[in-house]
Scaffold this motif. Structure first.
Motif, PDB file in Angstrom:
ATOM      1  N   ILE A   1      71.809  55.703  -5.931  1.00  0.00           N
ATOM      2  CA  ILE A   1      70.481  55.426  -5.362  1.00  0.00           C
ATOM      3  C   ILE A   1      70.356  53.942  -5.007  1.00  0.00           C
ATOM      4  O   ILE A   1      69.851  53.593  -3.933  1.00  0.00           O
ATOM      5  CB  ILE A   1      69.365  55.863  -6.334  1.00  0.00           C
ATOM      6  CG1 ILE A   1      69.416  57.377  -6.558  1.00  0.00           C
ATOM      7  CG2 ILE A   1      68.006  55.427  -5.843  1.00  0.00           C
ATOM      8  CD1 ILE A   1      69.259  58.214  -5.305  1.00  0.00           C
ATOM      9  N   ALA A   2      70.820  53.059  -5.893  1.00  0.00           N
ATOM     10  CA  ALA A   2      70.728  51.613  -5.636  1.00  0.00           C
ATOM     11  C   ALA A   2      71.576  51.221  -4.427  1.00  0.00           C
ATOM     12  O   ALA A   2      71.174  50.346  -3.647  1.00  0.00           O
ATOM     13  CB  ALA A   2      71.155  50.825  -6.872  1.00  0.00           C
TER      14      ALA A   2
ATOM     15  N   ARG B   1      62.778  39.710  -1.309  1.00  0.00           N
ATOM     16  CA  ARG B   1      62.038  38.913  -2.286  1.00  0.00           C
ATOM     17  C   ARG B   1      62.900  38.758  -3.545  1.00  0.00           C
ATOM     18  O   ARG B   1      62.656  39.419  -4.550  1.00  0.00           O
ATOM     19  CB  ARG B   1      60.719  39.600  -2.625  1.00  0.00           C
ATOM     20  CG  ARG B   1      59.799  39.782  -1.407  1.00  0.00           C
ATOM     21  CD  ARG B   1      58.768  40.813  -1.669  1.00  0.00           C
ATOM     22  NE  ARG B   1      59.462  42.105  -1.836  1.00  0.00           N
ATOM     23  CZ  ARG B   1      58.876  43.278  -1.829  1.00  0.00           C
ATOM     24  NH1 ARG B   1      57.595  43.366  -1.666  1.00  0.00           N
ATOM     25  NH2 ARG B   1      59.562  44.383  -1.993  1.00  0.00           N
ATOM     26  N   PRO B   2      63.912  37.892  -3.466  1.00  0.00           N
ATOM     27  CA  PRO B   2      64.777  37.711  -4.641  1.00  0.00           C
ATOM     28  C   PRO B   2      64.014  37.042  -5.772  1.00  0.00           C
ATOM     29  O   PRO B   2      63.078  36.271  -5.542  1.00  0.00           O
ATOM     30  CB  PRO B   2      65.909  36.829  -4.129  1.00  0.00           C
ATOM     31  CG  PRO B   2      65.350  36.122  -2.949  1.00  0.00           C
ATOM     32  CD  PRO B   2      64.310  37.030  -2.359  1.00  0.00           C
ATOM     33  N   ALA B   3      64.423  37.351  -6.990  1.00  0.00           N
ATOM     34  CA  ALA B   3      63.738  36.776  -8.150  1.00  0.00           C
ATOM     35  C   ALA B   3      64.638  36.838  -9.375  1.00  0.00           C
ATOM     36  O   ALA B   3      65.563  37.647  -9.448  1.00  0.00           O
ATOM     37  CB  ALA B   3      62.445  37.541  -8.418  1.00  0.00           C
ATOM     38  N   PHE B   4      64.331  35.975 -10.325  1.00  0.00           N
ATOM     39  CA  PHE B   4      64.925  36.042 -11.649  1.00  0.00           C
ATOM     40  C   PHE B   4      63.854  36.577 -12.586  1.00  0.00           C
ATOM     41  O   PHE B   4      62.698  36.158 -12.512  1.00  0.00           O
ATOM     42  CB  PHE B   4      65.372  34.655 -12.143  1.00  0.00           C
ATOM     43  CG  PHE B   4      66.723  34.256 -11.657  1.00  0.00           C
ATOM     44  CD1 PHE B   4      67.865  34.686 -12.320  1.00  0.00           C
ATOM     45  CD2 PHE B   4      66.861  33.447 -10.544  1.00  0.00           C
ATOM     46  CE1 PHE B   4      69.122  34.311 -11.875  1.00  0.00           C
ATOM     47  CE2 PHE B   4      68.109  33.070 -10.091  1.00  0.00           C
ATOM     48  CZ  PHE B   4      69.241  33.499 -10.756  1.00  0.00           C
ATOM     49  N   ILE B   5      64.250  37.498 -13.464  1.00  0.00           N
ATOM     50  CA  ILE B   5      63.308  37.999 -14.458  1.00  0.00           C
ATOM     51  C   ILE B   5      63.936  37.866 -15.839  1.00  0.00           C
ATOM     52  O   ILE B   5      65.158  37.822 -15.975  1.00  0.00           O
ATOM     53  CB  ILE B   5      62.906  39.465 -14.198  1.00  0.00           C
ATOM     54  CG1 ILE B   5      64.118  40.401 -14.294  1.00  0.00           C
ATOM     55  CG2 ILE B   5      62.207  39.610 -12.856  1.00  0.00           C
ATOM     56  CD1 ILE B   5      63.748  41.872 -14.301  1.00  0.00           C
TER      57      ILE B   5
ATOM     58  N   GLY C   1      72.014  45.420  -6.362  1.00  0.00           N
ATOM     59  CA  GLY C   1      70.678  44.836  -6.220  1.00  0.00           C
ATOM     60  C   GLY C   1      70.234  44.072  -7.448  1.00  0.00           C
ATOM     61  O   GLY C   1      69.243  43.353  -7.402  1.00  0.00           O
ATOM     62  N   THR C   2      70.958  44.213  -8.555  1.00  0.00           N
ATOM     63  CA  THR C   2      70.644  43.469  -9.775  1.00  0.00           C
ATOM     64  C   THR C   2      71.926  42.909 -10.370  1.00  0.00           C
ATOM     65  O   THR C   2      72.979  43.542 -10.294  1.00  0.00           O
ATOM     66  CB  THR C   2      69.957  44.358 -10.833  1.00  0.00           C
ATOM     67  OG1 THR C   2      70.787  45.496 -11.097  1.00  0.00           O
ATOM     68  CG2 THR C   2      68.579  44.807 -10.381  1.00  0.00           C
TER      69      THR C   2
ATOM     70  N   VAL D   1      67.369  39.693  -9.294  1.00  0.00           N
ATOM     71  CA  VAL D   1      67.033  40.894  -8.536  1.00  0.00           C
ATOM     72  C   VAL D   1      67.036  40.547  -7.054  1.00  0.00           C
ATOM     73  O   VAL D   1      66.451  39.534  -6.654  1.00  0.00           O
ATOM     74  CB  VAL D   1      65.645  41.433  -8.957  1.00  0.00           C
ATOM     75  CG1 VAL D   1      65.321  42.726  -8.230  1.00  0.00           C
ATOM     76  CG2 VAL D   1      65.572  41.617 -10.457  1.00  0.00           C
ATOM     77  N   LEU D   2      67.675  41.367  -6.239  1.00  0.00           N
ATOM     78  CA  LEU D   2      67.752  41.124  -4.807  1.00  0.00           C
ATOM     79  C   LEU D   2      66.392  41.254  -4.134  1.00  0.00           C
ATOM     80  O   LEU D   2      66.022  40.435  -3.294  1.00  0.00           O
ATOM     81  CB  LEU D   2      68.741  42.096  -4.159  1.00  0.00           C
ATOM     82  CG  LEU D   2      68.933  41.984  -2.656  1.00  0.00           C
ATOM     83  CD1 LEU D   2      69.543  40.636  -2.300  1.00  0.00           C
ATOM     84  CD2 LEU D   2      69.813  43.118  -2.156  1.00  0.00           C
ATOM     85  N   ASP D   3      65.625  42.273  -4.511  1.00  0.00           N
ATOM     86  CA  ASP D   3      64.323  42.508  -3.893  1.00  0.00           C
ATOM     87  C   ASP D   3      63.334  42.940  -4.966  1.00  0.00           C
ATOM     88  O   ASP D   3      63.348  44.090  -5.410  1.00  0.00           O
ATOM     89  CB  ASP D   3      64.434  43.583  -2.805  1.00  0.00           C
ATOM     90  CG  ASP D   3      63.156  43.722  -2.000  1.00  0.00           C
ATOM     91  OD1 ASP D   3      62.523  42.689  -1.703  1.00  0.00           O
ATOM     92  OD2 ASP D   3      62.802  44.867  -1.666  1.00  0.00           O
TER      93      ASP D   3
END
Length: 164
Positions: free
Chosen positions: A75-76, A92-96, A120-121, A137-139
């Protein structure tokens, strides 16, 4: 002296013995003696370096975990392909920071590897106190939803498998 004194890691000793004979393609007495020497010496040298690993308490849950992982990877891949191909995609890339309830080096490593296997991660780091896993995270759509998904789909089953 007991058998465990000479063979502290018996399965490893058997494998070393067999592999040595197979690599040399010979079962002459000299190779058998050398294989036996290696089968005794190498595990005796390596045994003190071995660290304790958590035991798998529910091995049948591993199959369910891998089936979920394979599905999520498929799925990813489709989601990432759609993001890349789409001409209007605004990534919308981000670090969590994912709070960890799981304990132990091996289970945390498996969780981080699972996240990195899913397109994507990517697992970026684990905090020194091993209470946080940092993920790129890519998006990013919804941070809390992603954290909840990681914890329920991956961390909870790993905690069940290793009972940690």
């Amino acid at each position: 002296m007991s058998l465990t004194y000479w063979f502290p890691m018996p399965i490893h000793s058997i494998v070393i013995f067999a592999v040595w004979l197979l690599l040399n393609n010979s079962a002459v007495p000299g190779h058998i003696l050398l294989a036996l020497l290696f089968a005794i010496a190498i595990p005796k040298i390596c045994y003190p370096l071995q660290s304790d690993q958590p035991r798998v308490h529910k091995p049948l849950k591993i199959f369910r975990y891998f089936s979920i992982l394979i599905w999520d990877i498929v799925i990813a891949n489709l989601r990432v392909a759609r993001l890349i191909i789409s001409p209007n995609a605004k990534l919308r890339p981000a670090f969590i920071a994912v709070p960890l309830d799981i304990e132990g080096a091996l289970p945390i490593t498996l969780l981080a590897s699972t996240i990195s296997l899913t397109p994507g991660t990517v697992s970026a780091d684990v905090s020194e106190d091993q209470h946080w896993l940092y993920v790129h995270v890519l998006d990013m759509d919804d941070e809390q939803a992603l954290i909840k998904e990681i914890k329920t789909r991956y961390e909870a089953p790993l905690m069940e498998i290793f009972e940690c």
